[in-house]
Design an enzyme around this catalytic site. Structure first.
Site, short mmCIF file in Angstrom:
data_model
loop_
_atom_site.label_atom_id
_atom_site.label_comp_id
_atom_site.label_asym_id
_atom_site.label_seq_id
_atom_site.Cartn_x
_atom_site.Cartn_y
_atom_site.Cartn_z
N HIS A 333 0.84 -1.20 0.00
CA HIS A 333 0.00 0.00 0.00
C HIS A 333 0.87 1.25 0.00
CE1 HIS A 333 -3.00 2.97 1.27
NE2 HIS A 333 -3.81 2.16 0.64
N ASP A 392 -7.84 -5.38 -0.32
CA ASP A 392 -8.28 -6.25 -1.42
C ASP A 392 -7.91 -7.72 -1.23
OD1 ASP A 392 -9.67 -4.41 -2.93
OD2 ASP A 392 -7.79 -3.54 -3.63
#
Ligand code: COA
Length: 455
Positions: A333, A392
């Site tokens: 991320h 996700d």
């Protein structure tokens, strides 16, 4: 189904045009550092360039100590309230929370019982689309891609609005509340039309009933038999809460703010959010994670075995497997380092339902990917920074457990994120009066114009 459009531009013509394009569009990599370009609007250390101030949401994944970035556990707060506390309270009290978050993000405070009730009433009143909209705008010319159809539908709603271009706060708030309520209706209608047009299946457009939370409404409308359990609706509610906002800098929200700063209408600004979120590096990553997971399950004899999963992930990183881009989806991320709170919350709340639904192997496979990927990125790519599972990794499995078709994975994300887009649009309109306009340095050399007969 719409008839196929064959482009009049031939492949030969295209390949020659691409040759021209390639010759004149390259930029030396070294020029980017020479001119100190913040590529991807990032600083040297990977942190985002500060582009604005917001009261809506905070995304924390590191802190700066003596000029150095130091990793820490991730934290996501809406209007100052830790999302973990909001969700834990909803789970403990066994109540829905997405509508509370709509109020919190838009208006800045937690709603009272009365305020929440009035929001439910407004949403109920706005769920339906204008007369004949489904027939005229959704059933005609169906799209294979639900995000595409949703974006087009939002743009079409402009022409049904008697006051579309007025960007005063009361008008934009009215449009925002209407869209927040209508987007799940558009999503389901577009999906039902796709089922019929592309899969040869029946189309279910159930009548709308009032009094449901958004999670219940979505499950009721998308299931042929309208049936769902409370446990399922509560898991979807958590997914909606976690996806409602992620600060001003995420790609789709920033896109919405950029368009808002030009003074354009709500429908244009929100459509920008849809276009951005569809991309596989943003909201579309949940589909990529699902594809990667399916491939692993097909090719790895025992994906719950650490050695076997490691071998396959090495192949993915070496571009010998996966989609060939060398990325392990669901990991990493831009802001989070040690943990993405959304992944932590999803993992905790999805385990029981996943096991119950017979997806124990899938769940353990994801845990295995989460465990081994940071070490592999270090060993194979030499990546020093901390890499954690992102939202996700687990969201796709949650949708699978909820029997939600893959077509709806990214559209569901959009149905939640429209709340964040709306809150940021309203904040941009109230706090800033400047058009967002960064600079691009031209690296073209000066040339004298040559008349066409002399070229
Ligand atoms: N698989 C392979 N390589 C990865 C990776 C992953 N999951 N995550 C990060 N990296 C690599 C990056 O490609 C980058 O390599 P480079 O220096 O050779 O370009 C390096 O690690 C550092 O990347 P970082 O600065 O942490 O990431 P970013 O901010 O540029 O990108 C993501 C963040 C999310 C785009 C990136 O982690 C990624 O592509 N993840 C997989 C896709 C995904 O799950 N997206 C959903 C995000 S919610």
């Amino acid at each position: 189904m719409s008839s196929k459009y064959i482009s009049p531009i031939s492949m030969d013509a295209l390949s020659s045009l691409c040759g021209e394009l390639g010759k004149n569009n390259s930029i030396n990599k070294s020029d980017f550092s020479r001119y100190q370009v913040k590529r991807g609007l990032r600083n040297e250390d990977g942190t985002g360039v500060m582009a604005g101030l917001t009261r809506i949401c905070s995304v924390e994944g590191y802190y700066i100590l003596d000029g150095e970035k130091v990793a820490k556990e991730g934290k996501l707060s809406y209007r100052g309230y830790d999302i973990k506390d909001i969700i834990e309270s909803c789970v403990e009290k066994n109540r829905f929370g997405f509508e509370e978050i709509i109020w919190l993000l838009l208006f800045g405070n937690l709603p009272t019982e009365g305020q929440l009730q009035s929001l439910y009433e407004v949403i109920d009143a706005c769920r339906a689309l204008p007369d004949d909209f489904i027939e005229d705008m959704i059933i005609k010319n169906p799209s294979k891609d639900i995000m595409n159809k949703m974006a087009r539908s939002i743009m079409c709603l402009y022409s049904y609005d008697e006051n579309p271009d007025d960007i005063t706060i009361p008008n934009v708030l009215r449009q925002s509340l209407q869209l927040i309520a209508q987007v799940p209706t558009i999503m389901n209608s577009a999906y039902q039309v796709k089922r019929r047009a592309f899969y040869g299946k029946s189309m279910y457009l159930h009548p709308i009933v009032p009094g449901l939370s958004t999670a219940e409404y979505i499950l009721r409308q998308t299931r042929n038999d309208k049936k769902f359990s409370d446990e399922e609706a509560k898991l979807l509610d958590i997914l909606l809460m976690l996806h409602a906002d992620h600060g001003g800098g995420n790609n789709s929200t920033f896109a919405t703010r950029v368009l808002t700063s030009s003074g354009t209408d709500t429908y244009s600004a929100i459509t920008a959010g849809f276009g951005s979120l569809k991309g596989p590096r943003h909201g579309g990553a949940n589909l990529k994670t699902t594809a990667m997971m399916n491939e692993i399950l097909e090719n790895v004899a025992d994906p719950t075995d650490e050695g076997q999963i490691k071998d396959y992930l090495v192949k993915i990183l070496n571009k010998e497997a996966g989609d060939g881009l060398g990325l392990i989806y669901g990991m990493g991320h831009a802001v989070y380092t040690l943990s993405d709170p959304r992944a932590v919350i999803l993992k905790k709340n999805a385990r029981e339902l996943a096991y119950k639904a017979g997806y124990e192997k899938e769940f353990k496979t994801l845990e295995n990917i989460e465990r081994v990927t940071p070490g592999l990125l270090h060993e194979i790519r030499g990546i020093e920074k901390d890499v954690c599972a992102n939202v996700d990794l687990y969201s796709g499995l949650c949708y699978k457990v909820l029997r939600i078709p893959e077509d709806l994975y990214t559209p569901l994300f959009a149905s939640a994120r429209i709340v964040g887009w709306s809150a940021h649009r309203l904040e941009e309109l109230t706090t800033s009066s400047r058009i967002i306009r960064p600079a691009y340095k031209s690296v073209s050399r000066k040339r004298e114009y040559v008349p066409i007969e002399e070229r």
